[in-house]
Write a protein that holds these residues in place. Structure first.
Motif, PDB file in Angstrom:
ATOM      1  N   ASP A  39       0.836  -1.206   0.000  1.00  0.00           N
ATOM      2  CA  ASP A  39       0.000   0.000   0.000  1.00  0.00           C
ATOM      3  C   ASP A  39       0.870   1.255   0.000  1.00  0.00           C
ATOM      4  O   ASP A  39       0.585   2.231  -0.706  1.00  0.00           O
ATOM      5  N   ILE A  40       1.927   1.222   0.811  1.00  0.00           N
ATOM      6  CA  ILE A  40       2.834   2.374   0.907  1.00  0.00           C
ATOM      7  C   ILE A  40       3.510   2.633  -0.435  1.00  0.00           C
ATOM      8  O   ILE A  40       3.531   3.762  -0.938  1.00  0.00           O
ATOM      9  N   VAL A  41       4.073   1.587  -1.025  1.00  0.00           N
ATOM     10  CA  VAL A  41       4.778   1.730  -2.303  1.00  0.00           C
ATOM     11  C   VAL A  41       3.833   2.243  -3.385  1.00  0.00           C
ATOM     12  O   VAL A  41       4.165   3.158  -4.144  1.00  0.00           O
ATOM     13  N   LEU A  90       2.822   6.047  -2.552  1.00  0.00           N
ATOM     14  CA  LEU A  90       3.890   7.034  -2.689  1.00  0.00           C
ATOM     15  C   LEU A  90       4.394   7.163  -4.122  1.00  0.00           C
ATOM     16  O   LEU A  90       4.867   8.225  -4.522  1.00  0.00           O
ATOM     17  N   SER A  91       4.292   6.094  -4.894  1.00  0.00           N
ATOM     18  CA  SER A  91       4.762   6.162  -6.275  1.00  0.00           C
ATOM     19  C   SER A  91       3.871   7.050  -7.133  1.00  0.00           C
ATOM     20  O   SER A  91       4.285   7.498  -8.210  1.00  0.00           O
ATOM     21  N   GLU A 129       1.844  13.184  -5.288  1.00  0.00           N
ATOM     22  CA  GLU A 129       2.581  14.382  -5.674  1.00  0.00           C
ATOM     23  C   GLU A 129       3.038  15.198  -4.467  1.00  0.00           C
ATOM     24  O   GLU A 129       3.884  16.077  -4.599  1.00  0.00           O
ATOM     25  N   ASP A 130       2.479  14.918  -3.297  1.00  0.00           N
ATOM     26  CA  ASP A 130       2.798  15.706  -2.103  1.00  0.00           C
ATOM     27  C   ASP A 130       3.878  15.025  -1.263  1.00  0.00           C
ATOM     28  O   ASP A 130       3.703  14.762  -0.078  1.00  0.00           O
ATOM     29  N   THR A 131       5.011  14.738  -1.904  1.00  0.00           N
ATOM     30  CA  THR A 131       6.097  14.039  -1.210  1.00  0.00           C
ATOM     31  C   THR A 131       7.415  14.800  -1.305  1.00  0.00           C
ATOM     32  O   THR A 131       8.485  14.209  -1.179  1.00  0.00           O
ATOM     33  N   THR A 132       7.350  16.094  -1.528  1.00  0.00           N
ATOM     34  CA  THR A 132       8.560  16.911  -1.602  1.00  0.00           C
ATOM     35  C   THR A 132       8.562  17.929  -0.472  1.00  0.00           C
ATOM     36  O   THR A 132       7.511  18.244   0.093  1.00  0.00           O
ATOM     37  N   THR A 161      11.756   6.652  -6.511  1.00  0.00           N
ATOM     38  CA  THR A 161      11.224   7.953  -6.878  1.00  0.00           C
ATOM     39  C   THR A 161       9.751   8.008  -6.524  1.00  0.00           C
ATOM     40  O   THR A 161       9.134   7.004  -6.196  1.00  0.00           O
ATOM     41  N   THR A 162       9.209   9.204  -6.569  1.00  0.00           N
ATOM     42  CA  THR A 162       7.779   9.389  -6.401  1.00  0.00           C
ATOM     43  C   THR A 162       7.340  10.353  -7.484  1.00  0.00           C
ATOM     44  O   THR A 162       8.142  10.817  -8.285  1.00  0.00           O
ATOM     45  N   ALA A 163       6.066  10.656  -7.498  1.00  0.00           N
ATOM     46  CA  ALA A 163       5.554  11.619  -8.470  1.00  0.00           C
ATOM     47  C   ALA A 163       5.614  13.034  -7.917  1.00  0.00           C
ATOM     48  O   ALA A 163       5.046  13.951  -8.490  1.00  0.00           O
ATOM     49  N   GLY A 164       6.298  13.202  -6.800  1.00  0.00           N
ATOM     50  CA  GLY A 164       6.332  14.488  -6.120  1.00  0.00           C
ATOM     51  C   GLY A 164       6.953  15.595  -6.955  1.00  0.00           C
ATOM     52  O   GLY A 164       7.962  15.398  -7.626  1.00  0.00           O
ATOM     53  N   ILE A 165       6.333  16.762  -6.899  1.00  0.00           N
ATOM     54  CA  ILE A 165       6.814  17.936  -7.619  1.00  0.00           C
ATOM     55  C   ILE A 165       6.852  19.106  -6.642  1.00  0.00           C
ATOM     56  O   ILE A 165       5.888  19.356  -5.920  1.00  0.00           O
TER      57      ILE A 165
END
Length: 235
Positions: A69-71, A74-75, A78-81, A118-122
């Motif tokens: 679920d975490i992977v 987070l993949s 977008e709110d991971t920066t 990586t993540t989709a974070g921007i």
């Protein structure tokens, strides 16, 4: 363990990881708030074993589905920066002596790490992105406590102009202030062309003269010392 802590779900871990990645909590604060719930090491043996890996490993040990679920979440999240709020918090903790420079650097440059993750974070703030991914990795060895305090003050003032904040961050360094002043003087005295100015601004700040926020001052006869004072965002 699942019977003892029925309230712990994958959402619990995802929230903690995001709190760290965005900067709302430092790694030490994550360890503190999870004490008695999940075992985390405040001083892991290996630098690679950061708090996000520890949380992911703890989730997998608790329930394999939590980890997936975490992977998955987070993949695509977008709110991971690092956020502005998160950077303020981390700078405050560093200035207060609660973080080491390596802990600050590790948090800020997570998205620079080539670890196949990586993540989709921007980043949603140009100045925060510049500080985390460019300025800090390049200059952290040259920065003393007063410089970090100055950068913290720049973000606290919150003038509402990310380009001006980006410029002010670099101008914290004396050699960059001198370079800035000398180049602008040459431009005003017509020893440098607009093309030369573009090259300088692009190399230093990632902008050309059309987006340079102090171009009007350069062309209306404002004293260069006043332009420099304004650009540093000093009171």
């Amino acid at each position: 363990m699942k019977n003892e802590m029925p309230s712990v779900t994958s959402t619990y871990f995802i929230t903690l990881i995001k709190d760290y990645l965005q900067g709302r909590k430092t790694s030490q604060e994550i360890v503190a708030v999870t004490a008695g719930v999940i075992p985390l090491d405040s001083e892991p043996d290996e630098e690679e074993t950061d708090i996000t890996h520890q949380l992911s490993d703890a989730a997998r040990e608790m329930n394999e589905h939590f980890y997936f679920d975490i992977v998955t979440h987070l993949s695509h999240a977008e709110d991971t920066t690092p956020t502005r709020e998160g950077l303020l918090h981390h700078l405050e903790e560093y200035v207060a002596g609660h973080l080491t420079v390596q802990e600050l650097l590790h948090w800020a440059t997570w998205h620079n790490m080539d670890a196949g993750e990586t993540t989709a974070g921007i980043f949603d703030n140009i100045a925060v992105e510049y500080f985390c991914l460019d300025f800090l990795p390049k200059f952290y060895q040259q920065l003393h406590a007063d410089k970090y305090q100055r950068i913290l003050d720049i973000f606290r003032v919150n003038i509402g102009d990310e380009l001006k904040e980006k410029i002010a961050i670099l101008l914290v360094l004396e050699k960059e202030r001198q370079s800035f002043l000398f180049f602008l003087r040459d431009f005003v005295n017509q020893r440098k062309s607009s093309e030369d100015l573009d090259i300088y601004l692009m190399s230093k700040f990632g902008m050309d003269h059309k987006s340079f926020p102090y171009m009007e001052e350069l062309t209306n006869g404002t004293e260069l010392s006043a332009v420099l004072q304004k650009a540093t965002l000093l009171p």
